[in-house]
Design a protein around this motif. Structure first.
Motif, PDB file in Angstrom:
ATOM      1  N   MET A  66       0.830  -1.203   0.000  1.00 19.03           N
ATOM      2  CA  MET A  66       0.000   0.000   0.000  1.00 19.03           C
ATOM      3  C   MET A  66       0.866   1.256   0.000  1.00 19.03           C
ATOM      4  O   MET A  66       0.629   2.203  -0.762  1.00 19.03           O
ATOM      5  CB  MET A  66      -0.910   0.005   1.232  1.00 19.03           C
ATOM      6  CG  MET A  66      -1.720   1.285   1.394  1.00 19.03           C
ATOM      7  SD  MET A  66      -2.462   1.454   3.053  1.00 19.03           S
ATOM      8  CE  MET A  66      -0.983   1.674   4.065  1.00 19.03           C
ATOM      9  N   LEU A  67       1.884   1.284   0.850  1.00 15.21           N
ATOM     10  CA  LEU A  67       2.740   2.462   0.953  1.00 15.21           C
ATOM     11  C   LEU A  67       3.499   2.715  -0.354  1.00 15.21           C
ATOM     12  O   LEU A  67       3.658   3.863  -0.782  1.00 15.21           O
ATOM     13  CB  LEU A  67       3.719   2.298   2.115  1.00 15.21           C
ATOM     14  CG  LEU A  67       3.111   2.428   3.514  1.00 15.21           C
ATOM     15  CD1 LEU A  67       4.059   1.884   4.569  1.00 15.21           C
ATOM     16  CD2 LEU A  67       2.753   3.884   3.817  1.00 15.21           C
ATOM     17  N   MET A  68       3.955   1.646  -1.007  1.00 18.23           N
ATOM     18  CA  MET A  68       4.652   1.813  -2.283  1.00 18.23           C
ATOM     19  C   MET A  68       3.696   2.339  -3.359  1.00 18.23           C
ATOM     20  O   MET A  68       4.057   3.209  -4.164  1.00 18.23           O
ATOM     21  CB  MET A  68       5.263   0.487  -2.730  1.00 18.23           C
ATOM     22  CG  MET A  68       6.594   0.169  -2.082  1.00 18.23           C
ATOM     23  SD  MET A  68       7.861   1.362  -2.583  1.00 18.23           S
ATOM     24  CE  MET A  68       9.318   0.595  -1.863  1.00 18.23           C
ATOM     25  N   ASP A  69       2.477   1.799  -3.381  1.00 17.54           N
ATOM     26  CA  ASP A  69       1.487   2.268  -4.359  1.00 17.54           C
ATOM     27  C   ASP A  69       1.189   3.753  -4.176  1.00 17.54           C
ATOM     28  O   ASP A  69       1.186   4.535  -5.142  1.00 17.54           O
ATOM     29  CB  ASP A  69       0.181   1.471  -4.222  1.00 17.54           C
ATOM     30  CG  ASP A  69       0.276   0.077  -4.832  1.00 17.54           C
ATOM     31  OD1 ASP A  69       1.136  -0.125  -5.706  1.00 17.54           O
ATOM     32  OD2 ASP A  69      -0.508  -0.795  -4.430  1.00 17.54           O
ATOM     33  N   ILE A  70       0.925   4.154  -2.929  1.00 18.88           N
ATOM     34  CA  ILE A  70       0.542   5.547  -2.679  1.00 18.88           C
ATOM     35  C   ILE A  70       1.737   6.475  -2.863  1.00 18.88           C
ATOM     36  O   ILE A  70       1.596   7.588  -3.394  1.00 18.88           O
ATOM     37  CB  ILE A  70      -0.087   5.684  -1.284  1.00 18.88           C
ATOM     38  CG1 ILE A  70      -1.404   4.889  -1.219  1.00 18.88           C
ATOM     39  CG2 ILE A  70      -0.352   7.155  -0.946  1.00 18.88           C
ATOM     40  CD1 ILE A  70      -2.105   4.925   0.118  1.00 18.88           C
ATOM     41  N   ALA A  71       2.929   6.034  -2.452  1.00 15.92           N
ATOM     42  CA  ALA A  71       4.131   6.859  -2.661  1.00 15.92           C
ATOM     43  C   ALA A  71       4.348   7.138  -4.140  1.00 15.92           C
ATOM     44  O   ALA A  71       4.650   8.268  -4.552  1.00 15.92           O
ATOM     45  CB  ALA A  71       5.352   6.162  -2.061  1.00 15.92           C
ATOM     46  N   THR A  72       4.169   6.110  -4.965  1.00 18.69           N
ATOM     47  CA  THR A  72       4.360   6.280  -6.406  1.00 18.69           C
ATOM     48  C   THR A  72       3.285   7.181  -6.994  1.00 18.69           C
ATOM     49  O   THR A  72       3.561   8.018  -7.872  1.00 18.69           O
ATOM     50  CB  THR A  72       4.346   4.915  -7.100  1.00 18.69           C
ATOM     51  OG1 THR A  72       5.317   4.059  -6.484  1.00 18.69           O
ATOM     52  CG2 THR A  72       4.690   5.050  -8.571  1.00 18.69           C
ATOM     53  N   GLU A  73       2.052   7.037  -6.500  1.00 21.32           N
ATOM     54  CA  GLU A  73       0.996   7.924  -6.978  1.00 21.32           C
ATOM     55  C   GLU A  73       1.279   9.370  -6.602  1.00 21.32           C
ATOM     56  O   GLU A  73       1.009  10.295  -7.372  1.00 21.32           O
ATOM     57  CB  GLU A  73      -0.375   7.507  -6.433  1.00 21.32           C
ATOM     58  CG  GLU A  73      -1.491   8.381  -6.985  1.00 21.32           C
ATOM     59  CD  GLU A  73      -2.874   8.025  -6.467  1.00 21.32           C
ATOM     60  OE1 GLU A  73      -3.827   8.763  -6.771  1.00 21.32           O
ATOM     61  OE2 GLU A  73      -3.004   7.010  -5.746  1.00 21.32           O
ATOM     62  N   GLU A  74       1.829   9.584  -5.392  1.00 19.96           N
ATOM     63  CA  GLU A  74       2.146  10.951  -4.985  1.00 19.96           C
ATOM     64  C   GLU A  74       3.194  11.572  -5.921  1.00 19.96           C
ATOM     65  O   GLU A  74       3.155  12.777  -6.197  1.00 19.96           O
ATOM     66  CB  GLU A  74       2.664  10.985  -3.539  1.00 19.96           C
ATOM     67  CG  GLU A  74       1.694  10.456  -2.491  1.00 19.96           C
ATOM     68  CD  GLU A  74       0.505  11.363  -2.240  1.00 19.96           C
ATOM     69  OE1 GLU A  74       0.259  12.289  -3.040  1.00 19.96           O
ATOM     70  OE2 GLU A  74      -0.193  11.144  -1.237  1.00 19.96           O
ATOM     71  N   LEU A  75       4.111  10.770  -6.427  1.00 21.15           N
ATOM     72  CA  LEU A  75       5.067  11.283  -7.414  1.00 21.15           C
ATOM     73  C   LEU A  75       4.349  11.701  -8.690  1.00 21.15           C
ATOM     74  O   LEU A  75       4.725  12.684  -9.334  1.00 21.15           O
ATOM     75  CB  LEU A  75       6.133  10.225  -7.720  1.00 21.15           C
ATOM     76  CG  LEU A  75       7.196   9.998  -6.639  1.00 21.15           C
ATOM     77  CD1 LEU A  75       8.096   8.839  -7.032  1.00 21.15           C
ATOM     78  CD2 LEU A  75       8.014  11.260  -6.400  1.00 21.15           C
ATOM     79  N   SER A  76       3.310  10.947  -9.059  1.00 19.54           N
ATOM     80  CA  SER A  76       2.543  11.342 -10.243  1.00 19.54           C
ATOM     81  C   SER A  76       1.783  12.638  -9.982  1.00 19.54           C
ATOM     82  O   SER A  76       1.602  13.458 -10.889  1.00 19.54           O
ATOM     83  CB  SER A  76       1.581  10.220 -10.659  1.00 19.54           C
ATOM     84  OG  SER A  76       0.462  10.149  -9.789  1.00 19.54           O
ATOM     85  N   HIS A  77       1.358  12.842  -8.740  1.00 20.02           N
ATOM     86  CA  HIS A  77       0.698  14.103  -8.385  1.00 20.02           C
ATOM     87  C   HIS A  77       1.705  15.257  -8.428  1.00 20.02           C
ATOM     88  O   HIS A  77       1.359  16.377  -8.820  1.00 20.02           O
ATOM     89  CB  HIS A  77       0.075  14.014  -6.988  1.00 20.02           C
ATOM     90  CG  HIS A  77      -1.051  13.029  -6.910  1.00 20.02           C
ATOM     91  ND1 HIS A  77      -1.684  12.713  -5.727  1.00 20.02           N
ATOM     92  CD2 HIS A  77      -1.657  12.285  -7.872  1.00 20.02           C
ATOM     93  CE1 HIS A  77      -2.637  11.820  -5.962  1.00 20.02           C
ATOM     94  NE2 HIS A  77      -2.635  11.541  -7.259  1.00 20.02           N
ATOM     95  N   LEU A  78       2.929  14.979  -8.002  1.00 14.70           N
ATOM     96  CA  LEU A  78       3.987  15.993  -8.096  1.00 14.70           C
ATOM     97  C   LEU A  78       4.176  16.412  -9.550  1.00 14.70           C
ATOM     98  O   LEU A  78       4.360  17.596  -9.853  1.00 14.70           O
ATOM     99  CB  LEU A  78       5.287  15.423  -7.526  1.00 14.70           C
ATOM    100  CG  LEU A  78       6.481  16.373  -7.470  1.00 14.70           C
ATOM    101  CD1 LEU A  78       6.278  17.412  -6.377  1.00 14.70           C
ATOM    102  CD2 LEU A  78       7.777  15.600  -7.225  1.00 14.70           C
ATOM    103  N   GLU A  79       4.091  15.454 -10.461  1.00 13.81           N
ATOM    104  CA  GLU A  79       4.230  15.752 -11.881  1.00 13.81           C
ATOM    105  C   GLU A  79       3.057  16.609 -12.375  1.00 13.81           C
ATOM    106  O   GLU A  79       3.248  17.540 -13.168  1.00 13.81           O
ATOM    107  CB  GLU A  79       4.306  14.454 -12.682  1.00 13.81           C
ATOM    108  CG  GLU A  79       4.585  14.657 -14.153  1.00 13.81           C
ATOM    109  CD  GLU A  79       4.690  13.346 -14.907  1.00 13.81           C
ATOM    110  OE1 GLU A  79       5.338  13.336 -15.970  1.00 13.81           O
ATOM    111  OE2 GLU A  79       4.115  12.334 -14.452  1.00 13.81           O
ATOM    112  N   VAL A  80       1.856  16.313 -11.903  1.00 11.60           N
ATOM    113  CA  VAL A  80       0.686  17.092 -12.303  1.00 11.60           C
ATOM    114  C   VAL A  80       0.822  18.537 -11.817  1.00 11.60           C
ATOM    115  O   VAL A  80       0.619  19.490 -12.581  1.00 11.60           O
ATOM    116  CB  VAL A  80      -0.607  16.455 -11.756  1.00 11.60           C
ATOM    117  CG1 VAL A  80      -1.802  17.383 -11.978  1.00 11.60           C
ATOM    118  CG2 VAL A  80      -0.864  15.111 -12.431  1.00 11.60           C
TER     119      VAL A  80
END
Length: 315
Positions: A57-71
């Protein structure tokens, strides 16, 4: 292993350049509640997590947060496009350029001039990002509670940013990011409550003498009772008892010292003792004018000093 997909998680549509708004959005790029802080918080937690479900879960959400950083970073770059070109090519006169990047409600001059309209890892006030934003302590029950609070704070910042713009595309993208914070809160809460027991954090039990005691230490008008301090949930301690030592002792610090240590402590105390009967002349007093000396003496009830020196003392 990380792989990057060049498509954004959410399509960004910016109606027109707006350097001031771009500067505000940096709060979620390099700020304490921003996406980089969230990504690294969850990523570092995942690295040391032994539970396979929480680690995933933490890896999934951490990676998604990087995608949010890109947005967020993409929106900042697009909102800065016009100003970036003007700064790079010097097409405006100096005064016009300054007005365009420092106009009413636009506090973007620092990021515009220093970073050329780019996406620096700073917050909206220009303060550089720091790892001090990451408050992981290495205990899942503590860290998950901190994660829930971090997502809640990020949601509030997104709400405020949404209220700062009338650009429909920016509002839509920010609304998506805000909603994802809610989803992450739910995931973290589910993970927290899937552990039993999960309170109090850590292994050692709380001292039952103090674990359900409420000390009414701010007493006076405005005192209130509720589920946070009512008799059903807490032993309510008020009055003189609330400000007395909780352990029943005298509240004075004590330490046991050997004879040699005690002798040295007493020697130091004697050497460094103050003389309560003294009244030394200070540097501030030496610099006072006769008028200031007279005013101070009148205010303190002292006798007015004689002319020729502070308090009539020899220098």
């Amino acid at each position: 292993m990380f792989a990057h997909n060049k498509r954004l998680q959410y399509t960004v549509r910016v109606n027109e350049p707006n350097p001031g708004l771009a500067n505000l959005l940096l709060e979620q790029f390099g700020g304490p509640q921003g996406e980089l802080a969230a990504a690294l918080r969850y990523f570092t937690q995942a690295l040391s997590e032994d539970d396979p479900g929480r680690k995933d879960m933490l890896m999934d959400i951490a990676t998604e947060e990087l995608s949010h950083l890109e947005v967020i970073g993409t929106m900042v770059a697009m909102l800065n496009k016009g100003a970036k070109g003007r700064i790079a090519e010097g097409v405006d006169r100096e005064a016009d350029l300054y007005r365009s990047i420092n106009g009413a409600g636009n506090d973007s001059h620092v990021t515009q001039v220093l970073y050329g309209g780019g996406t620096p890892l700073v917050n909206s006030a220009g303060v550089p990002w720091t790892a001090a934003y990451i408050d992981t302590i290495g205990d899942p029950t503590s860290d998950l509670r901190s994660n829930i609070a971090a997502e809640a704070r990020a949601k509030i910042v997104y709400e405020r940013l949404i209220n700062c713009t009338d650009d429909p595309g920016v509002k839509e993208a920010l609304g998506f990011l805000m909603t994802r914070e809610v989803s992450h809160q739910k995931s973290f809460e589910k993970a927290l409550y899937s552990m039993e027991p999960n309170f109090p954090p850590g292994k050692l039990p709380a001292d039952p003498r103090f674990a359900s005691t409420y000390y009414n230490m701010s007493q006076g008008e405005g005192d209130m009772r509720g589920p946070w301090n009512n008799d059903e949930n807490f032993q309510f301690v008020t009055g003189e008892q609330a400000i007395s030592p909780a352990d029943g002792g005298d509240g004075m610090a004590q330490v046991r010292l050997g004879p040699d240590e005690m002798q040295r402590v007493e020697q130091a105390a004697m050497r460094l003792r103050s003389d309560p009967g003294s009244n030394p002349t200070t540097g501030a007093e030496l610099g006072m004018s006769p008028k200031e000396e007279a005013l101070e003496a009148a205010g303190s009830g002292k006798t007015t000093p004689k002319a020729g020196g502070a308090s009539g003392k020899k220098k």
